[in-house]
Write a protein that holds these residues in place. Structure first.
Motif, mmCIF file in Angstrom:
data_model
loop_
_atom_site.group_PDB
_atom_site.id
_atom_site.type_symbol
_atom_site.label_atom_id
_atom_site.label_comp_id
_atom_site.label_asym_id
_atom_site.label_seq_id
_atom_site.Cartn_x
_atom_site.Cartn_y
_atom_site.Cartn_z
ATOM 1 N N GLU A 80 0.815 -1.212 0.000
ATOM 2 C CA GLU A 80 0.000 0.000 0.000
ATOM 3 C C GLU A 80 0.850 1.264 0.000
ATOM 4 O OE1 GLU A 80 -0.540 -2.599 1.815
ATOM 5 O OE2 GLU A 80 -2.608 -3.244 1.398
ATOM 6 N N LEU A 129 -2.712 3.935 -4.748
ATOM 7 C CA LEU A 129 -3.582 2.813 -5.087
ATOM 8 C C LEU A 129 -3.533 1.751 -4.001
ATOM 9 C CD1 LEU A 129 -2.653 2.387 -8.865
ATOM 10 C CD2 LEU A 129 -4.576 3.670 -7.919
ATOM 11 N N SER A 130 -4.421 0.762 -4.083
ATOM 12 C CA SER A 130 -4.429 -0.339 -3.120
ATOM 13 C C SER A 130 -3.235 -1.253 -3.349
ATOM 14 C CB SER A 130 -5.724 -1.146 -3.257
ATOM 15 O OG SER A 130 -5.740 -1.849 -4.497
ATOM 16 N N GLY A 131 -2.921 -2.063 -2.339
ATOM 17 C CA GLY A 131 -1.794 -2.982 -2.452
ATOM 18 C C GLY A 131 -1.965 -3.978 -3.588
ATOM 19 N N GLY A 132 -3.185 -4.486 -3.766
ATOM 20 C CA GLY A 132 -3.436 -5.441 -4.836
ATOM 21 C C GLY A 132 -3.220 -4.844 -6.210
ATOM 22 N N LEU A 133 -3.675 -3.618 -6.396
ATOM 23 C CA LEU A 133 -3.476 -2.952 -7.688
ATOM 24 C C LEU A 133 -1.997 -2.657 -7.930
ATOM 25 C CD1 LEU A 133 -6.485 -0.453 -7.826
ATOM 26 C CD2 LEU A 133 -6.183 -2.571 -9.131
ATOM 27 N N ASN A 134 -1.297 -2.245 -6.890
ATOM 28 C CA ASN A 134 0.140 -2.001 -7.034
ATOM 29 C C ASN A 134 0.867 -3.270 -7.467
ATOM 30 O OD1 ASN A 134 0.090 0.735 -6.331
ATOM 31 N ND2 ASN A 134 0.254 0.294 -4.143
ATOM 32 N N SER A 191 2.060 3.519 -3.655
ATOM 33 C CA SER A 191 1.354 4.589 -4.347
ATOM 34 C C SER A 191 0.009 4.820 -3.675
ATOM 35 C CB SER A 191 1.136 4.210 -5.820
ATOM 36 O OG SER A 191 0.023 3.345 -5.960
ATOM 37 N N VAL A 245 -7.373 1.847 -13.893
ATOM 38 C CA VAL A 245 -7.266 1.867 -12.429
ATOM 39 C C VAL A 245 -6.607 3.115 -11.862
ATOM 40 C CG1 VAL A 245 -7.189 -0.653 -12.345
ATOM 41 C CG2 VAL A 245 -5.046 0.628 -12.463
#
Length: 252
Positions: free
Chosen positions: A3, A8-13, A6, A45
């Motif tokens: 997390e 963004l969320s950890g999953g998206l990163n 960036s 995203v």
């Protein structure tokens, strides 16, 4: 931990870091395609204000790594002619306020790509020094406006360089120069790179690994197979740009 990379969320990163490796491998093996695929996914995203500058910095790392790894094959006369155009295009992009209607740029790029793949060859003067300077300026301007000018640059490189390794190496160097200017263009416009720095660095590192893997595959592909793969990759990307451009032009 993820997390922190960036906003963004950890999953998206994590997904974007993995995608950076995959698309860098694609660009190294096929010569083109990774950057356009990456920005299409990122657009789903990421905030629109961060999309082009973050993508540009990631592609700077990816193309820069590929240029270093293939530096023996770079056609320096092409780069010497391309660079002045890059400078001019970046300066214009830094102050340009008026843009074409949404979708028009994508359609223009797609039309040029399809012509270069399936139409008659460009006149020799189009790939001479003057034509290369103009191509550098126009594609750098487009790169700052729509994010991914790779198909257009690759189409131009394809006209003047037949061998796969010099084509990949020269294309990577041209794209490195273009993406380098985005630090200036978007910094001038006030974009804060700091908020996205760790994600950019993680995606660049993943891209270097992907580039190494893709180049291993490139050495195993014959010139004929590479040319077929290169042409069809460009064609599919052009069709995708037509779809996106049509949607934006019609406002759907």
């Amino acid at each position: 931990m993820l997390e922190l990379l960036s906003p963004l969320s950890g999953g998206l990163n994590l997904g974007l870091v993995a995608l950076s490796a995959l698309t860098s491998a694609l660009s190294a093996a096929a010569g083109i395609g990774g950057g356009t695929l990456l920005i299409i996914v990122m657009a789903q995203v990421m905030p629109a204000t961060a999309l082009i500058p973050v993508h540009g910095m990631v592609q700077l790392g990816s193309n820069g790594g590929r240029a270093v790894m293939t530096r023996r094959h770079i056609r320096m006369p092409v780069i010497a002619a391309f660079l002045p155009g890059v400078v001019v295009g970046a300066l214009v992009a830094a102050w340009l306020l008026v843009r074409l209607p949404p979708g028009v740029l994508e359609l223009c790029i797609a039309a040029f790509v399809l012509y270069s793949c399936w139409g008659p060859g460009l006149p020799q003067r189009a790939v001479g020094r003057t034509g290369t300077v103009i191509a550098g300026a126009v594609t750098t301007l487009l790169s700052s406006l729509v994010g991914a000018s790779g198909p257009l640059v690759a189409s131009f490189i394809k006209q003047g360089i037949a061998e796969r390794l010099p084509r990949v190496a020269t294309f990577a160097t041209c794209m490195t120069l273009q993406h380098l200017t985005k630090a200036f263009v978007f910094g001038f416009a006030g974009f804060v790179f700091r908020d996205w720095l760790w994600l950019i660095l993680a995606m660049v590192a993943a891209g270097v690994v992907g580039t190494w893997a893709g180049l291993r595959l490139l050495h195993r592909v014959t010139d004929h197979r590479f040319d077929v793969l290169f042409k069809w990759t460009l064609t599919l990307l052009a069709l995708r740009l037509i779809w996106l451009g049509g949607e934006r032009l019609l406002g759907t």
